[in-house]
Design a protein around this motif. Structure first.
Motif, PDB file in Angstrom:
ATOM      1  N   ASP A 214       0.839  -1.208   0.000  1.00  0.00           N
ATOM      2  CA  ASP A 214       0.000   0.000   0.000  1.00  0.00           C
ATOM      3  C   ASP A 214       0.868   1.250   0.000  1.00  0.00           C
ATOM      4  OD1 ASP A 214      -2.452  -1.176  -0.161  1.00  0.00           O
ATOM      5  OD2 ASP A 214      -2.764  -1.306   2.020  1.00  0.00           O
ATOM      6  N   SER A 215       1.949   1.227   0.775  1.00  0.00           N
ATOM      7  CA  SER A 215       2.872   2.377   0.804  1.00  0.00           C
ATOM      8  C   SER A 215       3.517   2.558  -0.562  1.00  0.00           C
ATOM      9  CB  SER A 215       3.977   2.170   1.837  1.00  0.00           C
ATOM     10  OG  SER A 215       3.426   1.879   3.084  1.00  0.00           O
TER      11      SER A 215
ATOM     12  N   SER B 234       7.064  11.596   3.122  1.00  0.00           N
ATOM     13  CA  SER B 234       6.287  11.036   2.012  1.00  0.00           C
ATOM     14  C   SER B 234       4.827  10.871   2.418  1.00  0.00           C
ATOM     15  CB  SER B 234       6.868   9.686   1.571  1.00  0.00           C
ATOM     16  OG  SER B 234       6.615   8.696   2.547  1.00  0.00           O
ATOM     17  N   PHE B 235       4.501  11.210   3.668  1.00  0.00           N
ATOM     18  CA  PHE B 235       3.134  11.068   4.161  1.00  0.00           C
ATOM     19  C   PHE B 235       2.375  12.390   4.146  1.00  0.00           C
ATOM     20  CE2 PHE B 235       5.645   7.646   5.817  1.00  0.00           C
ATOM     21  CZ  PHE B 235       4.813   6.540   5.794  1.00  0.00           C
TER      22      PHE B 235
ATOM     23  N   MET C 116      12.276  -2.421   1.336  1.00  0.00           N
ATOM     24  CA  MET C 116      11.024  -2.256   2.078  1.00  0.00           C
ATOM     25  C   MET C 116      11.227  -2.477   3.581  1.00  0.00           C
ATOM     26  SD  MET C 116       8.610  -4.474  -0.495  1.00  0.00           S
ATOM     27  CE  MET C 116       7.060  -4.323   0.418  1.00  0.00           C
ATOM     28  N   GLY C 117      10.764  -1.533   4.381  1.00  0.00           N
ATOM     29  CA  GLY C 117      10.743  -1.692   5.846  1.00  0.00           C
ATOM     30  C   GLY C 117      12.023  -2.278   6.415  1.00  0.00           C
ATOM     31  N   ASP C 118      11.869  -3.418   7.107  1.00  0.00           N
ATOM     32  CA  ASP C 118      13.016  -4.045   7.786  1.00  0.00           C
ATOM     33  C   ASP C 118      13.705  -5.114   6.942  1.00  0.00           C
ATOM     34  OD1 ASP C 118      12.528  -2.533  10.057  1.00  0.00           O
ATOM     35  OD2 ASP C 118      11.111  -4.019  10.858  1.00  0.00           O
TER      36      ASP C 118
ATOM     37  N   VAL D 289       3.434   5.963  -2.755  1.00  0.00           N
ATOM     38  CA  VAL D 289       4.639   6.624  -3.261  1.00  0.00           C
ATOM     39  C   VAL D 289       4.570   6.737  -4.795  1.00  0.00           C
ATOM     40  CG1 VAL D 289       7.115   6.190  -3.616  1.00  0.00           C
ATOM     41  CG2 VAL D 289       6.158   6.124  -1.307  1.00  0.00           C
ATOM     42  N   ALA D 290       4.073   5.682  -5.454  1.00  0.00           N
ATOM     43  CA  ALA D 290       3.952   5.707  -6.922  1.00  0.00           C
ATOM     44  C   ALA D 290       3.046   6.866  -7.349  1.00  0.00           C
ATOM     45  CB  ALA D 290       3.380   4.384  -7.423  1.00  0.00           C
ATOM     46  N   LYS D 291       1.952   7.057  -6.607  1.00  0.00           N
ATOM     47  CA  LYS D 291       1.000   8.121  -6.940  1.00  0.00           C
ATOM     48  C   LYS D 291       1.698   9.478  -6.842  1.00  0.00           C
ATOM     49  CE  LYS D 291      -3.580   9.529  -5.457  1.00  0.00           C
ATOM     50  NZ  LYS D 291      -3.502  10.377  -4.272  1.00  0.00           N
ATOM     51  N   ARG D 292       2.515   9.619  -5.835  1.00  0.00           N
ATOM     52  CA  ARG D 292       3.222  10.871  -5.611  1.00  0.00           C
ATOM     53  C   ARG D 292       4.248  11.125  -6.726  1.00  0.00           C
ATOM     54  NH1 ARG D 292       4.226  13.446  -0.079  1.00  0.00           N
ATOM     55  NH2 ARG D 292       5.358  15.243  -0.789  1.00  0.00           N
ATOM     56  N   ILE D 293       4.923  10.073  -7.141  1.00  0.00           N
ATOM     57  CA  ILE D 293       5.905  10.205  -8.225  1.00  0.00           C
ATOM     58  C   ILE D 293       5.181  10.610  -9.518  1.00  0.00           C
ATOM     59  CG2 ILE D 293       7.514   8.904  -9.689  1.00  0.00           C
ATOM     60  CD1 ILE D 293       8.095   7.171  -7.122  1.00  0.00           C
ATOM     61  N   VAL D 294       4.050   9.960  -9.793  1.00  0.00           N
ATOM     62  CA  VAL D 294       3.296  10.269 -11.017  1.00  0.00           C
ATOM     63  C   VAL D 294       2.795  11.724 -10.975  1.00  0.00           C
ATOM     64  CG1 VAL D 294       1.223   9.674 -12.363  1.00  0.00           C
ATOM     65  CG2 VAL D 294       2.702   7.860 -11.470  1.00  0.00           C
TER      66      VAL D 294
END
Ligand code: ASP
Ligand code: MG
Length: 260
Positions: free
Chosen positions: A23-24, A237-238, A49-51, A28-33
């Motif tokens: 989901d994250s 990014s949030f 991703m994460g840990d 992020v993809a939406k923000r890049i687009v």
């Protein structure tokens, strides 16, 4: 009279907490687009991703407490391959086009010090070609290749350095470092609620904070940015709030792209 369209070139780096799950990655993809549709050229450097990186280390340690350094780097570079390809897919499904590249495909050459390699040169020809075609280029952070053709990693947190090195090689207008807080604060805002965001700070001041143990950015990334006068924007990014600007002397913050 002709219209002048000034296309800014932005390098965006997304850390592990910004791409912790699928989901994250979609967010992020939406923000890049959005950044691309606003008329910018966008190259992205992504962390695992994460840990993921910690989990890979744990798996290695459960097999051998002193694994061969070459194999360890081979393993560690796998984390960023997962996030870069998933992010490229998410950009496709958000209606744009992206190519993902490993560190070596993106032209990151390093010395041979496994686990703590230094970048010797960045020749991002394939990244340039992808951007030239109007695509987003996504590059795996934290990795490169040595002269013998083996994969290397730059040391923990190394994606920040990858991002600045890519921004410098591409002559980007700004290198945006995305994290999970709104920039650099006077204290850790996740722990100290009264901590204040620092709207602008010098390279020297961050280096000082880093040498006192405060880990906002990898030390090497700030040194690299200072050496090549690359403007940095550390932000969340949030949210779409402005974060912290780190600018060379004499650069007017209003000239930076993507400030909203
Ligand atoms: N994934 C690597 C690490 O966790 C690199 C990075 O996140 O910058 O250290
Ligand atoms: Mg990480």
């Amino acid at each position: 009279m002709e219209d002048w369209i000034l296309v800014a070139l932005i390098v965006q780096k997304y850390g592990g907490s910004s791409v912790a799950d699928t989901d994250s990655i979609k967010r992020v993809a939406k923000r890049i687009v959005e950044t691309k549709k606003a008329g910018n050229s966008v190259a992205v450097v992504v962390s695992a991703m994460g840990d993921t990186t910690d989990d890979l280390i744990d798996q290695a340690m459960s097999i051998d407490s002193n694994p061969p350094a070459r194999e360890m780097d081979m393993l560690m570079t796998a984390g960023e391959r997962i996030s870069m390809s998933l992010l490229a897919m998410a950009i496709h499904s958000a209606g744009s086009h992206a190519y993902s590249f490993t560190g070596s495909q993106a032209g990151f050459m390093t010395d041979a010090q496994f686990g703590a390699a230094h970048i010797k040169s960045v020749r991002p020809e394939r990244v340039r070609r992808a951007l030239g075609k109007g695509s987003v280029a996504i590059v795996a952070g934290f990795q490169g290749m040595n002269d013998s053709g083996d994969y290397t990693t730059l040391g923990r947190g190394g994606s920040d350095t990858s991002a600045v090195a890519l921004a410098v090689a591409l002559h980007a207008d700004v290198c945006e470092i995305y994290t999970d807080v709104d920039g650099i604060f006077t204290a850790d805002p996740r722990i100290v609620p009264t901590a204040k965001r620092i709207p602008a700070i010098s390279y020297d001041a961050i280096l000082e904070m880093a040498s006192c143990g405060s880990k906002v950015l990898a030390l090497r990334c700030v040194e690299y940015a200072q050496r090549f006068s690359m403007p940095l924007h550390v932000r969340s990014s949030f949210s779409h709030r402005p974060g912290t600007l780190v600018l060379p002397d004499g650069v007017d913050p209003r000239t930076l792209p993507n400030l909203s």
